[in-house]
Structure formats: C-alpha cells, structure tokens
Design a protein around this motif. Structure first.
Motif, PDB file in Angstrom:
ATOM      1  N   ALA A  32     -51.497   2.143 161.619  1.00 37.89           N
ATOM      2  CA  ALA A  32     -52.799   2.538 162.169  1.00 37.89           C
ATOM      3  C   ALA A  32     -53.351   3.802 161.522  1.00 37.89           C
ATOM      4  CB  ALA A  32     -52.687   2.726 163.682  1.00 37.89           C
ATOM      5  N   CYS A  33     -53.270   3.873 160.213  1.00 39.43           N
ATOM      6  CA  CYS A  33     -53.788   5.025 159.471  1.00 39.43           C
ATOM      7  C   CYS A  33     -55.085   4.654 158.748  1.00 39.43           C
ATOM      8  CB  CYS A  33     -52.755   5.512 158.455  1.00 39.43           C
ATOM      9  SG  CYS A  33     -51.299   6.295 159.187  1.00 39.43           S
ATOM     10  N   MET A  34     -55.842   5.666 158.372  1.00 41.21           N
ATOM     11  CA  MET A  34     -57.089   5.487 157.631  1.00 41.21           C
ATOM     12  C   MET A  34     -56.957   6.181 156.274  1.00 41.21           C
ATOM     13  SD  MET A  34     -60.384   4.802 157.110  1.00 41.21           S
ATOM     14  CE  MET A  34     -61.257   4.437 158.641  1.00 41.21           C
ATOM     15  N   PHE A  35     -57.255   5.446 155.198  1.00 37.74           N
ATOM     16  CA  PHE A  35     -57.282   5.993 153.841  1.00 37.74           C
ATOM     17  C   PHE A  35     -58.703   5.812 153.317  1.00 37.74           C
ATOM     18  CE2 PHE A  35     -52.952   4.989 154.679  1.00 37.74           C
ATOM     19  CZ  PHE A  35     -52.165   5.844 153.925  1.00 37.74           C
ATOM     20  N   ARG A  36     -59.396   6.926 153.051  1.00 37.23           N
ATOM     21  CA  ARG A  36     -60.814   6.816 152.686  1.00 37.23           C
ATOM     22  C   ARG A  36     -61.169   7.782 151.550  1.00 37.23           C
ATOM     23  NH1 ARG A  36     -66.381   7.730 154.351  1.00 37.23           N
ATOM     24  NH2 ARG A  36     -67.334   5.691 154.750  1.00 37.23           N
ATOM     25  N   LYS A  37     -61.781   7.248 150.519  1.00 38.41           N
ATOM     26  CA  LYS A  37     -62.307   8.017 149.391  1.00 38.41           C
ATOM     27  C   LYS A  37     -61.228   8.830 148.678  1.00 38.41           C
ATOM     28  CE  LYS A  37     -67.114   8.294 150.933  1.00 38.41           C
ATOM     29  NZ  LYS A  37     -68.269   9.168 151.222  1.00 38.41           N
ATOM     30  N   ASN A  38     -60.063   8.227 148.498  1.00 35.80           N
ATOM     31  CA  ASN A  38     -59.025   8.845 147.681  1.00 35.80           C
ATOM     32  C   ASN A  38     -59.161   8.346 146.248  1.00 35.80           C
ATOM     33  OD1 ASN A  38     -57.399  10.205 149.928  1.00 35.80           O
ATOM     34  ND2 ASN A  38     -57.538   8.090 150.657  1.00 35.80           N
ATOM     35  N   TYR A  54     -42.852  -0.177 150.930  1.00 36.35           N
ATOM     36  CA  TYR A  54     -43.884   0.258 151.870  1.00 36.35           C
ATOM     37  C   TYR A  54     -44.101  -0.842 152.906  1.00 36.35           C
ATOM     38  CZ  TYR A  54     -45.301   4.122 148.816  1.00 36.35           C
ATOM     39  OH  TYR A  54     -45.326   5.273 148.073  1.00 36.35           O
ATOM     40  N   ASN A  55     -44.231  -0.440 154.170  1.00 34.05           N
ATOM     41  CA  ASN A  55     -44.568  -1.350 155.258  1.00 34.05           C
ATOM     42  C   ASN A  55     -45.822  -0.813 155.922  1.00 34.05           C
ATOM     43  OD1 ASN A  55     -41.776  -2.699 155.129  1.00 34.05           O
ATOM     44  ND2 ASN A  55     -41.251  -0.574 155.582  1.00 34.05           N
ATOM     45  N   THR A  56     -46.925  -1.561 155.847  1.00 28.54           N
ATOM     46  CA  THR A  56     -48.188  -1.072 156.402  1.00 28.54           C
ATOM     47  C   THR A  56     -48.660  -2.010 157.512  1.00 28.54           C
ATOM     48  OG1 THR A  56     -49.397  -2.219 154.633  1.00 28.54           O
ATOM     49  CG2 THR A  56     -48.881   0.103 154.278  1.00 28.54           C
ATOM     50  N   TYR A  57     -49.148  -1.403 158.597  1.00 29.88           N
ATOM     51  CA  TYR A  57     -49.573  -2.156 159.772  1.00 29.88           C
ATOM     52  C   TYR A  57     -50.948  -1.673 160.250  1.00 29.88           C
ATOM     53  CZ  TYR A  57     -44.546  -3.232 160.142  1.00 29.88           C
ATOM     54  OH  TYR A  57     -43.246  -3.618 159.877  1.00 29.88           O
ATOM     55  N   ASP A  58     -51.884  -2.611 160.394  1.00 32.20           N
ATOM     56  CA  ASP A  58     -53.157  -2.339 161.075  1.00 32.20           C
ATOM     57  C   ASP A  58     -53.834  -1.054 160.590  1.00 32.20           C
ATOM     58  OD1 ASP A  58     -52.798  -4.626 162.744  1.00 32.20           O
ATOM     59  OD2 ASP A  58     -51.392  -3.455 163.941  1.00 32.20           O
ATOM     60  N   SER A  59     -53.818  -0.835 159.294  1.00 27.78           N
ATOM     61  CA  SER A  59     -54.448   0.357 158.712  1.00 27.78           C
ATOM     62  C   SER A  59     -55.729  -0.039 157.977  1.00 27.78           C
ATOM     63  CB  SER A  59     -53.476   1.065 157.764  1.00 27.78           C
ATOM     64  OG  SER A  59     -52.371   1.595 158.481  1.00 27.78           O
ATOM     65  N   THR A  60     -56.551   0.956 157.664  1.00 23.81           N
ATOM     66  CA  THR A  60     -57.806   0.706 156.961  1.00 23.81           C
ATOM     67  C   THR A  60     -57.818   1.498 155.659  1.00 23.81           C
ATOM     68  OG1 THR A  60     -59.006   0.339 159.023  1.00 23.81           O
ATOM     69  CG2 THR A  60     -60.318   0.864 157.075  1.00 23.81           C
ATOM     70  N   PHE A  61     -58.144   0.806 154.573  1.00 28.76           N
ATOM     71  CA  PHE A  61     -58.235   1.414 153.241  1.00 28.76           C
ATOM     72  C   PHE A  61     -59.635   1.118 152.707  1.00 28.76           C
ATOM     73  CE2 PHE A  61     -53.897   0.209 154.102  1.00 28.76           C
ATOM     74  CZ  PHE A  61     -53.117   1.240 153.617  1.00 28.76           C
ATOM     75  N   LEU A  76     -44.391  -0.721 140.903  1.00 24.65           N
ATOM     76  CA  LEU A  76     -43.551  -1.067 139.768  1.00 24.65           C
ATOM     77  C   LEU A  76     -42.124  -1.241 140.287  1.00 24.65           C
ATOM     78  CD1 LEU A  76     -43.139  -1.397 136.685  1.00 24.65           C
ATOM     79  CD2 LEU A  76     -42.765   1.083 136.591  1.00 24.65           C
ATOM     80  N   GLU A  77     -41.614  -2.468 140.212  1.00 21.52           N
ATOM     81  CA  GLU A  77     -40.279  -2.763 140.763  1.00 21.52           C
ATOM     82  C   GLU A  77     -40.169  -2.265 142.206  1.00 21.52           C
ATOM     83  OE1 GLU A  77     -37.063  -1.499 138.245  1.00 21.52           O
ATOM     84  OE2 GLU A  77     -38.124  -2.100 136.434  1.00 21.52           O
ATOM     85  N   ALA A  78     -41.234  -2.476 142.976  1.00 14.46           N
ATOM     86  CA  ALA A  78     -41.291  -1.990 144.361  1.00 14.46           C
ATOM     87  C   ALA A  78     -41.845  -3.100 145.249  1.00 14.46           C
ATOM     88  CB  ALA A  78     -42.153  -0.738 144.441  1.00 14.46           C
ATOM     89  N   GLN A  79     -41.875  -2.850 146.568  1.00 11.38           N
ATOM     90  CA  GLN A  79     -42.305  -3.867 147.512  1.00 11.38           C
ATOM     91  C   GLN A  79     -43.328  -3.320 148.502  1.00 11.38           C
ATOM     92  OE1 GLN A  79     -38.432  -4.830 149.186  1.00 11.38           O
ATOM     93  NE2 GLN A  79     -38.320  -6.689 147.957  1.00 11.38           N
ATOM     94  N   LEU A  80     -44.285  -4.169 148.859  1.00 10.87           N
ATOM     95  CA  LEU A  80     -45.247  -3.860 149.914  1.00 10.87           C
ATOM     96  C   LEU A  80     -45.304  -5.031 150.880  1.00 10.87           C
ATOM     97  CD1 LEU A  80     -47.710  -2.381 151.255  1.00 10.87           C
ATOM     98  CD2 LEU A  80     -49.148  -3.719 149.699  1.00 10.87           C
ATOM     99  N   PHE A  81     -45.167  -4.724 152.180  1.00 13.18           N
ATOM    100  CA  PHE A  81     -45.348  -5.707 153.237  1.00 13.18           C
ATOM    101  C   PHE A  81     -46.471  -5.205 154.136  1.00 13.18           C
ATOM    102  CE2 PHE A  81     -41.000  -5.994 151.795  1.00 13.18           C
ATOM    103  CZ  PHE A  81     -40.777  -7.362 151.686  1.00 13.18           C
ATOM    104  N   ASP A  82     -47.606  -5.897 154.097  1.00 13.76           N
ATOM    105  CA  ASP A  82     -48.745  -5.477 154.921  1.00 13.76           C
ATOM    106  C   ASP A  82     -49.016  -6.496 156.012  1.00 13.76           C
ATOM    107  OD1 ASP A  82     -51.232  -3.763 155.417  1.00 13.76           O
ATOM    108  OD2 ASP A  82     -52.030  -5.806 155.265  1.00 13.76           O
ATOM    109  N   PHE A  83     -49.314  -5.977 157.219  1.00  7.52           N
ATOM    110  CA  PHE A  83     -49.593  -6.828 158.362  1.00  7.52           C
ATOM    111  C   PHE A  83     -50.894  -6.376 159.025  1.00  7.52           C
ATOM    112  CE2 PHE A  83     -45.063  -6.592 157.662  1.00  7.52           C
ATOM    113  CZ  PHE A  83     -44.666  -7.924 157.669  1.00  7.52           C
ATOM    114  N   GLY A  84     -51.963  -7.141 158.790  1.00 10.52           N
ATOM    115  CA  GLY A  84     -53.202  -6.940 159.521  1.00 10.52           C
ATOM    116  C   GLY A  84     -54.053  -5.757 159.117  1.00 10.52           C
ATOM    117  N   SER A  85     -53.890  -5.256 157.916  1.00  9.82           N
ATOM    118  CA  SER A  85     -54.725  -4.134 157.471  1.00  9.82           C
ATOM    119  C   SER A  85     -56.019  -4.632 156.843  1.00  9.82           C
ATOM    120  CB  SER A  85     -53.968  -3.258 156.463  1.00  9.82           C
ATOM    121  OG  SER A  85     -52.885  -2.593 157.081  1.00  9.82           O
ATOM    122  N   THR A  86     -56.999  -3.733 156.763  1.00  7.67           N
ATOM    123  CA  THR A  86     -58.288  -4.038 156.150  1.00  7.67           C
ATOM    124  C   THR A  86     -58.453  -3.227 154.877  1.00  7.67           C
ATOM    125  OG1 THR A  86     -59.325  -4.548 158.278  1.00  7.67           O
ATOM    126  CG2 THR A  86     -60.790  -3.969 156.463  1.00  7.67           C
TER     127      THR A  86
END
Length: 201
Positions: A32-38, A54-61, A76-86
C-alpha cells in the motif's frame, strides 16, 4: 527481510539505478505504498534489483521515468511478485513499467497497467532472456513511439506466459500488443480487443 507499508516515495532521483530502492541479495515487501514522479538516469525509475526478491501489494506507481529501461522496476537475476498494484503513466526507453533481464522473473497478478509509454519498445513489460507471467492483468492504453513494437510486451529471448486478463486500446508501429523474438510464448484465456498497429500486427 524488509517491509514498507503506507509510505509515499515522491520525486526521488539518481544517476544510475533505482531511485528509491537498489537491492542486492535481499527480500523486500512493499504494501500500500505510493511511488510518484521518481526518476533514474539509467534503469529502474523506482526500483532495481540483482539477485533479490520484491513482493509488492496494492501499491500505486505513477509518472515515474527511466531514461534507459524499467520506468518502475528493472531486475537482473532477480524476482518480482506483484499483487493488485496499479502502474500508470510511467515512461522509459524500454520497459515502461518493468524491465526483466538475464534470468529474472516477474509475476504480475491482478495488476493494472494503464497509459504507460516506451520510446523504444515494451511500453509495459520488456523481457530480455528472462521470464514474465501476467495473470489476470488489465492492460489499457499503453503506447510505443518507435518502430520496435510491443505496446504492452516486448520479448527477446526467454519466456512469456499470460492467463486470463485483458489487453485493450494499445498502439504501436509493429505488433500492437505483443512483439516477441525467440521467446517461448503461451497466451491462455486472455482477451485482446481494440488494439492498433501502424504496419504489422
């Protein structure tokens, strides 16, 4: 292990990778985090990772940018699991949302990919000898400006899998939704509607 919850990350910048996070051999959870204009000069406008998860849940980018690849995330040789983010209105040369390289893996589940742009290829996801699995994703109005194509996904080597989900109103020069080269591709129970290519598709 590190967990971030309910935090806003706004207008951070760097000259190399990962304006907010640049991780090595770690496990990071973002809820539930917000990432904006980075912004990043190289790759990973918000996040980059090498041999990490990285495991991301219900966040906004939104409105993030990378001059190179991965306006939001570059792995790079890494993993991302996202659930329900925008992920919306992000821009990069390659991979307007996610850039996965060299044995990296990304799993987007129930994610929204909206209005992202690549000036090169892969307005939403770019795969380079890696693996992307998009499950029940809603992708709309993603655009590629160059002649490389792949308004939603561009793959060059590796694996692409989709299950359920909708891809609609995409625009590119070659291949309105998906443009793959030497990429093992499995599209299952997925809807493609109202997409447009200027030449091939």
């Amino acid at each position: 292990n590190i967990t971030f919850s309910g935090i806003e990350f706004r207008k951070n910048s760097c000259k190399n990778t990962g304006a907010v996070f640049d991780a090595y051999m770690s496990n990071t959870t973002i809820e539930a985090c917000m990432f904006r204009k980075n912004w990043a000069m190289n790759v990973g406008g918000c996040i980059s990772g090498y041999q990490t998860q990285y495991n991301t849940y219900d966040s906004t980018f939104e409105f993030n940018k990378a001059e190179g690849a991965g306006a939001v995330i570059s792995l790079l040789e890494a993993q991302l699991f996202d659930f329900g983010s925008t992920f919306q209105n992000n821009t990069a040369f390659m991979g307007g949302v996610v850039n996965v390289e060299e044995d990296a893996y990304v799993h987007l589940r129930g994610s929204i990919l909206k209005g992202n742009m690549a000036t090169g290829n892969g307005a939403a996801v770019r795969i380079n000898k890696a693996h992307a699995y998009l499950e029940d994703v809603y992708a709309i109005n993603n655009t590629v400006l160059a002649e490389s194509g792949g308004a939603a996904i561009y793959g060059e080597g590796g694996y692409l899998d989709t299950y359920l989900g909708t891809f609609t109103n995409h625009t590119s020069y070659i291949g309105p939704v998906i443009h793959v080269i030497n990429t093992t591709t499995n599209l299952n129970s997925t809807m493609f509607i109202f997409n447009e290519a200027a030449t091939l598709g």
